[in-house]
Design a protein around this motif. Structure first.
Motif, short mmCIF file in Angstrom:
data_model
loop_
_atom_site.label_atom_id
_atom_site.label_comp_id
_atom_site.label_asym_id
_atom_site.label_seq_id
_atom_site.Cartn_x
_atom_site.Cartn_y
_atom_site.Cartn_z
N LEU A 158 2.75 -13.65 22.45
CA LEU A 158 4.00 -14.43 22.26
C LEU A 158 3.42 -15.52 21.09
N ARG A 159 2.43 -16.14 22.31
CA ARG A 159 1.83 -17.45 21.86
C ARG A 159 2.10 -17.59 19.58
N LYS A 160 0.74 -16.26 20.24
CA LYS A 160 0.47 -16.36 18.38
C LYS A 160 2.13 -15.83 17.95
N LEU A 161 2.64 -15.32 18.39
CA LEU A 161 4.24 -14.90 17.43
C LEU A 161 4.96 -15.99 16.85
N ASP A 162 4.78 -16.64 17.65
CA ASP A 162 5.62 -18.20 18.14
C ASP A 162 5.29 -19.32 17.19
N GLU A 163 3.60 -18.99 16.68
CA GLU A 163 3.00 -20.19 16.11
C GLU A 163 2.99 -20.02 14.59
N GLY A 164 3.70 -18.76 14.27
CA GLY A 164 4.03 -18.15 13.11
C GLY A 164 2.88 -17.32 12.51
N GLN A 165 1.74 -17.40 13.27
CA GLN A 165 0.81 -16.08 12.31
C GLN A 165 1.31 -14.33 12.44
N TYR A 166 2.23 -14.31 12.91
CA TYR A 166 3.17 -13.19 12.23
C TYR A 166 4.66 -13.24 12.57
N ASP A 167 5.58 -11.99 11.70
CA ASP A 167 6.52 -12.17 11.72
C ASP A 167 7.07 -11.86 12.78
N ALA A 168 6.60 -10.47 13.32
CA ALA A 168 7.12 -9.69 14.82
C ALA A 168 5.55 -9.19 15.43
N ILE A 169 6.26 -9.41 16.50
CA ILE A 169 4.88 -8.22 16.92
C ILE A 169 5.89 -7.05 18.30
N ILE A 170 5.14 -5.67 17.84
CA ILE A 170 5.53 -4.25 19.04
C ILE A 170 4.57 -4.93 20.20
N LEU A 171 5.62 -4.44 21.04
CA LEU A 171 5.49 -4.45 22.54
C LEU A 171 6.31 -3.34 23.42
N ALA A 172 5.55 -2.68 24.48
CA ALA A 172 6.49 -2.16 25.03
C ALA A 172 7.18 -3.20 25.80
N VAL A 173 8.55 -2.30 25.29
CA VAL A 173 9.68 -1.83 26.82
C VAL A 173 9.48 -2.87 28.32
N ALA A 174 9.07 -1.93 29.32
CA ALA A 174 8.88 -2.23 30.05
C ALA A 174 8.06 -3.65 30.78
N GLY A 175 6.75 -4.05 30.09
CA GLY A 175 6.09 -4.68 30.56
C GLY A 175 6.67 -5.96 30.36
N LEU A 176 7.10 -6.16 28.97
CA LEU A 176 8.44 -7.55 28.89
C LEU A 176 9.27 -7.24 30.20
N GLU A 177 9.81 -6.95 30.05
CA GLU A 177 10.83 -6.91 31.36
C GLU A 177 10.27 -6.85 32.82
N ARG A 178 9.27 -6.44 32.87
CA ARG A 178 8.55 -6.17 34.32
C ARG A 178 7.78 -7.39 34.75
N LEU A 179 7.90 -8.76 33.80
CA LEU A 179 7.37 -10.22 33.45
C LEU A 179 8.63 -10.72 33.20
N GLY A 180 10.09 -9.94 33.79
CA GLY A 180 11.10 -11.10 33.15
C GLY A 180 11.24 -12.03 31.60
N MET A 181 10.61 -11.34 30.55
CA MET A 181 10.78 -11.97 29.57
C MET A 181 12.28 -10.71 28.56
N GLY A 182 13.19 -9.79 29.33
CA GLY A 182 13.58 -8.93 28.80
C GLY A 182 14.22 -9.51 27.58
N ASP A 183 14.76 -11.01 27.64
CA ASP A 183 15.37 -11.69 26.51
C ASP A 183 14.72 -11.88 25.79
N ARG A 184 13.13 -11.53 25.72
CA ARG A 184 12.36 -12.01 24.13
C ARG A 184 12.24 -10.58 23.01
N ILE A 185 12.69 -9.21 23.97
CA ILE A 185 13.04 -8.27 22.86
C ILE A 185 14.22 -8.76 21.95
N SER A 186 14.51 -7.76 20.54
CA SER A 186 15.06 -8.28 19.41
C SER A 186 15.74 -6.94 19.55
N GLN A 187 14.56 -5.79 19.44
CA GLN A 187 15.13 -4.09 19.21
C GLN A 187 14.30 -3.32 20.34
#
Length: 322
Positions: A158-187
């Motif tokens: 997520l840090r690499k994404l926010d720094e602008g190294q990527y326009d988007a990254i693909i992660l697992a919904v479950a991992g983000l939600e388990r860490l309380g980061m579901g708000d980062r999910i764009s789609q």
């Protein structure tokens, strides 16, 4: 009889969240027992500068935990089921599968693309993923996008994404939600675009084969529906002789039927460049989920899956040498 059980876990933040959840649930269900976490680093946690597929996937995130069980340092280990190979070392077994979270893949966007879907990303946008499965499917559907490998734990990505190294990254919904980061999910990517990894969203608890005391304790966390779906998916992967790092994706569903529950399994195999993508589905009794997985594997083999996978293994072997 009261007993202390030792739980093996990786040290990553997500692994610890998952293992602590298992620890907490078991403690509530078995208050007379004690459950202690024993953390270990795996090869996949240590080697962060090489693409996963080039390292090989023979227990990349599990081997050290398995050695701990075989040496009786721990009694069982908690894994993201998608990381657990379908062939386990002699003396170990899959002791339980927990209730599954959303198994879908998630699109996470840089702030400059806020509100967009993957279909709306400009041509040439850089999308980060370490998964050949995601890469092959996205190359197939979105050849106009650019793809770049990304490693590291979830916060690092997520840090690499926010720094602008990527326009988007693909992660697992479950991992983000388990860490309380579901708000980062764009789609949440639909299955039509990205079939998920075998076992994604579920936790697999591995233990020593025949340890009846441990198996009895773990049984209290087993989810029947998730187990049937994941066993079908794992049988499909095993039959294709694929590993965690090859472009094989699935989607499963248990459908209530007057004649008994039916299990529907969709699967795909794709070439690394996304040019070839074979997809089909099988339906059978939910009481024999592995038969459904085997049936689907045969359907894809008849359509050329073996040749696609052999070409991928040859490519990965050459890259590993160099």
């Amino acid at each position: 009889m009261a007993r202390t059980f030792k739980i093996g876990s990786r040290k990553s933040e997500l692994a610890l969240v998952q293992s602590r959840w298992v620890q907490s649930e078991l403690q509530k269900l078995h208050p007379d027992c004690s459950f202690e976490l024993v953390t270990m680093e795996t090869q996949g946690d240590i080697i962060l500068d090489v693409a996963l597929a080039k390292i090989g996937d023979k227990g990349l995130f599990t081997k050290e935990l398995e050695v701990g069980m075989l040496q009786h340092q721990t009694d069982f280990a908690v894994h993201s089921l998608k990381d657990l190979p379908t062939h386990l070392p002699e003396g170990l077994m899959l002791g339980g599968i927990t209730a599954r979270e959303n198994p879908a893949d998630a699109l996470v966007l840089h702030a400059k693309h806020a509100g967009a879907s993957i279909d709306a990303l400009p041509e040439g946008s850089v999308v980060g993923t370490s998964s050949l499965r995601r890469l092959a499917q996205l190359r197939h559907h979105y050849p106009q996008l650019s793809f770049k490998d990304i490693r590291g734990n979830l916060n690092t990505r997520l840090r690499k994404l926010d720094e602008g190294q990527y326009d988007a990254i693909i992660l697992a919904v479950a991992g983000l939600e388990r860490l309380g980061m579901g708000d980062r999910i764009s789609q949440k990517l639909p299955a039509e675009v990205s079939l998920h990894a075998v076992g994604q969203g579920a936790l697999g608890i591995e233990c020593r084969a025949g340890d009846e005391e441990v198996l009895a304790v773990l049984q209290s966390l087993v989810d029947a529906d998730s187990t049937r779906r994941c066993l079908a998916e794992r049988a499909f992967l095993r039959q294709l002789e694929g590993g965690c790092q090859v472009p094989i994706g699935v989607n499963s569903e248990v459908i209530a039927d007057a004649a008994g529950d039916r299990l529907q399994l969709t699967g795909m195999v794709a070439s690394l460049d996304g040019q070839q993508l074979i997809r089909d589905r099988a339906i059978g009794s939910a009481e024999d989920p592995e038969a459904v997985g085997i049936q689907l594997a045969h359907l894809l083999r008849e359509q050329g899956a073996t040749e696609i996978l052999q070409a991928i293994f040859a490519t990965l072997d050459r890259e590993a040498v160099h």
